[in-house]
Scaffold this active site. Structure first.
Site, PDB file in Angstrom:
ATOM      1  N   ARG A   1      88.689  30.956  39.423  1.00 36.48           N
ATOM      2  CA  ARG A   1      88.021  31.489  40.367  1.00 36.48           C
ATOM      3  C   ARG A   1      87.818  33.265  39.972  1.00 36.48           C
ATOM      4  NH1 ARG A   1      85.867  27.611  41.312  1.00 36.48           N
ATOM      5  NH2 ARG A   1      85.619  26.639  43.510  1.00 36.48           N
TER       6      ARG A   1
ATOM      7  N   HIS B   1      79.916  29.620  35.065  1.00 34.47           N
ATOM      8  CA  HIS B   1      80.575  28.464  36.122  1.00 34.47           C
ATOM      9  C   HIS B   1      80.159  26.992  35.659  1.00 34.47           C
ATOM     10  CE1 HIS B   1      82.671  28.599  40.272  1.00 34.47           C
ATOM     11  NE2 HIS B   1      82.908  27.227  39.481  1.00 34.47           N
TER      12      HIS B   1
HETATM   13  P1  NAP Z   1      95.374  22.300  42.391  1.00 33.84           P
HETATM   14  O1  NAP Z   1      95.830  20.746  42.074  1.00 33.84           O
HETATM   15  O2  NAP Z   1      95.621  22.512  43.921  1.00 33.84           O
HETATM   16  O3  NAP Z   1      96.470  23.288  41.617  1.00 33.84           O
HETATM   17  C1  NAP Z   1      96.372  24.698  41.818  1.00 33.84           C
HETATM   18  C2  NAP Z   1      97.818  25.432  41.204  1.00 33.84           C
HETATM   19  O4  NAP Z   1      97.698  26.566  41.545  1.00 33.84           O
HETATM   20  C3  NAP Z   1      99.063  24.777  41.745  1.00 33.84           C
HETATM   21  O5  NAP Z   1      99.881  24.649  40.564  1.00 33.84           O
HETATM   22  C4  NAP Z   1      99.491  25.852  42.559  1.00 33.84           C
HETATM   23  O6  NAP Z   1     101.094  25.752  42.860  1.00 33.84           O
HETATM   24  C5  NAP Z   1      99.035  27.231  41.826  1.00 33.84           C
HETATM   25  N1  NAP Z   1      98.997  28.147  42.864  1.00 33.84           N
HETATM   26  C6  NAP Z   1      98.242  28.464  43.861  1.00 33.84           C
HETATM   27  N2  NAP Z   1      98.585  29.610  44.703  1.00 33.84           N
HETATM   28  C7  NAP Z   1      99.582  30.052  43.776  1.00 33.84           C
HETATM   29  C8  NAP Z   1     100.244  31.378  43.774  1.00 33.84           C
HETATM   30  N3  NAP Z   1      99.808  32.254  44.749  1.00 33.84           N
HETATM   31  N4  NAP Z   1     101.014  31.351  42.839  1.00 33.84           N
HETATM   32  C9  NAP Z   1     101.228  30.916  41.926  1.00 33.84           C
HETATM   33  N5  NAP Z   1     100.683  29.669  41.673  1.00 33.84           N
HETATM   34  C10 NAP Z   1      99.646  29.213  42.427  1.00 33.84           C
HETATM   35  O7  NAP Z   1      94.004  22.869  41.865  1.00 33.84           O
HETATM   36  P2  NAP Z   1      93.063  22.315  40.789  1.00 33.84           P
HETATM   37  O8  NAP Z   1      92.351  21.051  41.030  1.00 33.84           O
HETATM   38  O9  NAP Z   1      94.168  22.165  39.367  1.00 33.84           O
HETATM   39  O10 NAP Z   1      91.978  23.432  40.691  1.00 33.84           O
HETATM   40  C11 NAP Z   1      92.433  24.806  40.484  1.00 33.84           C
HETATM   41  C12 NAP Z   1      91.044  25.638  40.522  1.00 33.84           C
HETATM   42  O11 NAP Z   1      90.385  25.735  39.593  1.00 33.84           O
HETATM   43  C13 NAP Z   1      90.399  25.339  41.781  1.00 33.84           C
HETATM   44  O12 NAP Z   1      90.965  25.723  43.180  1.00 33.84           O
HETATM   45  C14 NAP Z   1      88.948  25.908  41.556  1.00 33.84           C
HETATM   46  O13 NAP Z   1      89.130  27.384  41.931  1.00 33.84           O
HETATM   47  C15 NAP Z   1      89.071  26.178  39.894  1.00 33.84           C
HETATM   48  N6  NAP Z   1      87.987  25.398  39.598  1.00 33.84           N
HETATM   49  C16 NAP Z   1      87.118  25.906  38.637  1.00 33.84           C
HETATM   50  C17 NAP Z   1      86.216  25.191  38.031  1.00 33.84           C
HETATM   51  C18 NAP Z   1      85.190  25.588  37.308  1.00 33.84           C
HETATM   52  O14 NAP Z   1      84.086  25.005  36.757  1.00 33.84           O
HETATM   53  N7  NAP Z   1      85.201  26.721  36.653  1.00 33.84           N
HETATM   54  C19 NAP Z   1      86.077  23.612  38.256  1.00 33.84           C
HETATM   55  C20 NAP Z   1      87.335  23.072  38.930  1.00 33.84           C
HETATM   56  C21 NAP Z   1      87.940  23.870  39.635  1.00 33.84           C
HETATM   57  P3  NAP Z   1     101.771  24.538  43.383  1.00 33.84           P
HETATM   58  O15 NAP Z   1     101.685  23.616  42.275  1.00 33.84           O
HETATM   59  O16 NAP Z   1     103.433  25.108  43.355  1.00 33.84           O
HETATM   60  O17 NAP Z   1     101.228  24.368  44.585  1.00 33.84           O
HETATM   61  C1  GLV Z   2      84.060  24.287  40.382  1.00 34.47           C
HETATM   62  O1  GLV Z   2      84.091  25.293  40.494  1.00 34.47           O
HETATM   63  C2  GLV Z   2      85.020  23.445  41.630  1.00 34.47           C
HETATM   64  O2  GLV Z   2      85.696  24.247  42.319  1.00 34.47           O
HETATM   65  O3  GLV Z   2      85.082  22.270  41.341  1.00 34.47           O
END
Ligand code: NAP
Ligand code: GLV
Length: 321
Positions: A236, A284
């Site tokens: 993000r 994005h």
């Molecule tokens: P997720 O499964 O919830 O994983 C989030 C990871 O971040 C976890 O490993 C978590 O730690 C870690 N984390 C959160 N807060 C933290 C902190 N303060 N310090 C250290 N580590 C921290 O989420 P995901 O599905 O992988 O997605 C991650 C993010 O990608 C989404 O929230 C979204 O913002 C972004 N995203 C972007 C796109 C795009 O098109 N650019 C698409 C999809 C998602 P723990 O494992 O310890 O909980």
């Molecule tokens: C895209 O940014 C998502 O959070 O799925």
């Protein structure tokens, strides 16, 4: 008895396809979009489930019979920003296609920098036949992934398969095969000092706001083949400080960046980020939700809920993701 029987769907991505796909998936019940003039449901009492991305503050609170909020995407920061958000289950989108898209985007960006593609693009424009050095082997580089969740751990596995050394940092301790893992604020510096190419796949929360800043960039490894690190952010934009990225590119604190997300989206035309040859910018799009798999994910969760089973992929509001 509640008279709620409908699904409200935000039309943020692929509006027509999305509505059609949800109508096909849920042929047995009404699927409606917010009224474009008011941004609200025309019959709020009929809405039982809402699928949203960046809901207008107060919109969800105006639905008296709402039972579950579904995020259109993996991230939920824009939903949690609503000060009037009802205290209901919030389900985020977890999907193999979305994960696959993010892995492809991350691998593409790592290779764009390590194989010097922007340099070759410039040479091609000049019709110049020349090699650019160094061209390090994968095993000479360590990719450090911030966020080892659904996306970060899948990207780690994809990068390992290409021969990169991979380390990862998360909030709590994680174990991913062949990845050197670090967790918590106490182990952040150790993680950064090993990292030549930083990939952020963190959610945007109060704890991650502005974390990608000059102070952090200066702690990354300078021992890699380019003499300065690369930063890739697919998480993000709220996690990055763009003024610091620009200054660090100017001063060669950073060798290059790839950014899919920005503090303000769309990225304003007057941002200097547009002007750097070694800043690769995408709008994005790294992992946009697929309307077909989104509709079947919502179907799976509604079916589970109506059978009295637990919902999956629930957001923990106290953590913010
Ligand atoms: P997720 O499964 O919830 O994983 C989030 C990871 O971040 C976890 O490993 C978590 O730690 C870690 N984390 C959160 N807060 C933290 C902190 N303060 N310090 C250290 N580590 C921290 O989420 P995901 O599905 O992988 O997605 C991650 C993010 O990608 C989404 O929230 C979204 O913002 C972004 N995203 C972007 C796109 C795009 O098109 N650019 C698409 C999809 C998602 P723990 O494992 O310890 O909980
Ligand atoms: C895209 O940014 C998502 O959070 O799925």
């Amino acid at each position: 008895m509640t008279m709620a029987d409908s699904i409200l769907i935000d039309l943020d991505l692929h509006p027509d396809v999305q509505l059609t796909r949800f109508m096909q998936e849920f042929a047995e019940r009404p699927v409606v979009a917010p009224n474009p003039d008011t941004g609200r449901a025309d019959e709020p009492q009929r809405i039982q489930y809402a699928v949203v991305w960046k809901p207008e503050p107060g919109m969800l609170a105006s639905l008296p019979n709402l039972e579950i909020i579904f995020s259109l995407g993996a991230g939920v920061d824009a939903i949690l920003r609503d000060p009037a958000l009802p205290d209901l289950p919030l389900v985020r989108f977890v999907d193999p296609n979305l994960t696959g898209h993010m892995c492809n985007w991350v691998v593409l960006q790592v290779l764009m920098h390590t194989r010097r593609q922007r340099g070759y693009d410039a040479l091609q424009r000049k019709r110049e036949w020349k090699e650019i050095h160094p061209q390090p082997a994968s095993n000479e580089l360590t990719v450090g992934i911030m966020g080892l969740g659904e996306l970060g751990s899948a990207c780690a596995t994809a990068l390992l398969a290409l021969g990169f050394n991979v380390c990862g940092w998360s909030r709590t301790q994680k174990s991913v095969k062949d990845v050197v893992t670090y967790h918590g604020d106490g182990q952040l510096n150790a993680f950064l000092s090993k990292t030549d190419i930083l990939v952020s796949l963190l959610p945007h929360t109060s704890a991650t706001h502005g974390i990608l800043n000059r102070d952090l960039f200066e702690k990354l490894s300078k021992d890699g083949p380019f003499g300065a690190p690369v930063v890739i952010n697919g998480g993000r934009g709220g996690s990055q400080v763009e003024a610091d990225i620009i200054a660090c590119l100017d001063e060669r604190v950073l060798h290059g960046v790839s950014l899919d997300v920005f503090e303000t989206e769309p990225l304003p035309a007057n941002s200097r980020l547009w002007t750097f040859n070694n800043a690769i910018l995408t709008p994005h799009m790294a992992a946009v939700s697929d309307p077909a798999t989104l509709a079947s994910h919502v179907r799976t969760q509604i079916d589970r809920y109506e059978r009295g089973e637990e919902l999956q992929h629930l957001v923990d509001r106290s953590r913010g993701y």
